[in-house]
Design an enzyme around this catalytic site. Structure first.
Site, PDB file in Angstrom:
ATOM      1  N   ASN A   1       0.656  -1.248  -0.045  1.00  0.00           N
ATOM      2  CA  ASN A   1      -0.088   0.077  -0.046  1.00  0.00           C
ATOM      3  C   ASN A   1       0.800   1.288  -0.156  1.00  0.00           C
ATOM      4  OD1 ASN A   1      -2.469   1.788   0.849  1.00  0.00           O
ATOM      5  ND2 ASN A   1      -1.222   2.150   2.330  1.00  0.00           N
TER       6      ASN A   1
ATOM      7  N   SER B   1      -4.148   2.699  -8.540  1.00  0.00           N
ATOM      8  CA  SER B   1      -5.030   3.880  -8.552  1.00  0.00           C
ATOM      9  C   SER B   1      -5.709   4.062  -9.951  1.00  0.00           C
ATOM     10  CB  SER B   1      -4.033   5.041  -8.394  1.00  0.00           C
ATOM     11  OG  SER B   1      -4.590   6.332  -8.408  1.00  0.00           O
TER      12      SER B   1
ATOM     13  N   TYR C   1       3.899   9.571 -10.699  1.00  0.00           N
ATOM     14  CA  TYR C   1       2.871   8.811  -9.879  1.00  0.00           C
ATOM     15  C   TYR C   1       1.828   8.123 -10.634  1.00  0.00           C
ATOM     16  CZ  TYR C   1      -0.950   7.758  -6.274  1.00  0.00           C
ATOM     17  OH  TYR C   1      -1.925   7.202  -5.602  1.00  0.00           O
TER      18      TYR C   1
ATOM     19  N   THR D   1       3.023   6.871 -13.854  1.00  0.00           N
ATOM     20  CA  THR D   1       3.695   5.882 -14.403  1.00  0.00           C
ATOM     21  C   THR D   1       3.732   4.728 -13.429  1.00  0.00           C
ATOM     22  OG1 THR D   1       5.140   7.525 -15.795  1.00  0.00           O
ATOM     23  CG2 THR D   1       6.056   5.313 -15.133  1.00  0.00           C
TER      24      THR D   1
ATOM     25  N   LYS E   1       2.219   3.727 -10.961  1.00  0.00           N
ATOM     26  CA  LYS E   1       0.857   3.051 -10.526  1.00  0.00           C
ATOM     27  C   LYS E   1       0.306   2.405 -11.750  1.00  0.00           C
ATOM     28  CE  LYS E   1      -0.138   4.253  -6.214  1.00  0.00           C
ATOM     29  NZ  LYS E   1      -0.306   3.022  -5.294  1.00  0.00           N
TER      30      LYS E   1
END
Length: 258
Positions: A89, A142, A155, A157, A159
């Site tokens: 996470n 996400s 971010y 890229t 996820k």
């Protein structure tokens, strides 16, 4: 109630918001939960909060350090038992574009999200395979990993990579009885890194008309790691209120036109 009695779960990034809700939900279902954060004080606060729901312990280490990951997982396994549930996470974001983000900021985001998931998955999977034990890994992706977003180049890229990491790892781990899936949240509470306060976040693009709640995502994780999902691997559950089902009709004045 889905039962995780006797299971040992490691949740990375178990601080407030989604990670905390996941840890508490798994503990309430009977798992012993190891609450990870790079900062010991946050890991300890998480374990203390989760202990209200069940059995929880802090486990502070840097998920991007290969030696620390191996050592921490090995020590935790000796102390608490074999880790058979892993929730990757932990995440961080830097809200900058291709032309403004530094290489150091790019590496911070991609290493935390992608390398952290890789290292923790490898450490847990190796021990499960050696012990001939089944297990479950859930990666938190996400909606941003499914589509582009302005000022989120690192971010998005990272996820996006998590989604295919999930599929590839599911295929590799299937012969060992280790299931690998992901959950894609939409806007939930405060943003990653508290860039936007919860009360300031728009939800116009979410068809169900509200922000996500941490418990929404925790419920999906609980299902995926439970025996109720024993024939499910390599999939992504979009817990997004319908966000990815539309291009944003709620905020488009001409949405009714063809």
């Amino acid at each position: 109630m889905l039962d995780l009695s006797g299971r040992i779960a490691l949740v990375t990034g178990a601080g407030p918001n989604i990670g905390r809700a996941i840890a508490a939900t798994l503990a309430k279902a009977g798992a012993t939960v190891l609450c990870n954060d790079v900062k010991p004080e946050i890991a300890e606060a998480a374990a203390k909060a989760v202990a209200d729901s069940g059995k929880a312990f802090p486990l502070a280490f840097d998920i991007t350090d290969p030696n620390l990951v191996e050592r921490s997982v090995e020590e935790a396994s000796r102390r608490h038992g074999a880790i058979d549930i892993l929730v990757n996470n932990a995440g961080v974001t830097v809200p900058k574009s291709l032309l403004t983000i530094s290489i150091e900021e790019w590496r911070l985001v991609t290493r935390t999200i992608q390398e952290g998931a890789f290292l923790c998955s490898r450490a847990v999977a190796k021990r499960l395979i050696d012990a001939k034990r089944p297990g479950a890994i859930v990666n938190i992706a996400s909606t941003t990993g499914h589509r582009g977003r302005k000022n989120a180049i690192a971010y998005a890229t990272a996820k996006g990579g998590i989604l295919n990491f999930t599929r590839a790892l599911a295929i590799e781990m299937a012969p060992y009885g280790i299931r690998v899936n992901s959950v894609s949240p939409t806007k939930t509470g405060a943003s990653v890194g508290a860039i936007e306060a919860a009360g300031a976040r728009s939800f116009d693009e979410i068809p169900l008309g509200r922000l996500g709640q941490p418990q929404d995502h925790a419920n999906a994780v609980l299902f995926l790691v439970s025996d109720a999902a024993s024939f499910i691997t390599g999939i992504d559950i979009r817990v997004d209120g319908g966000t990815l089902a539309t291009w944003g009709t709620r905020s488009q004045p001409d949405a009714g036109r063809t």
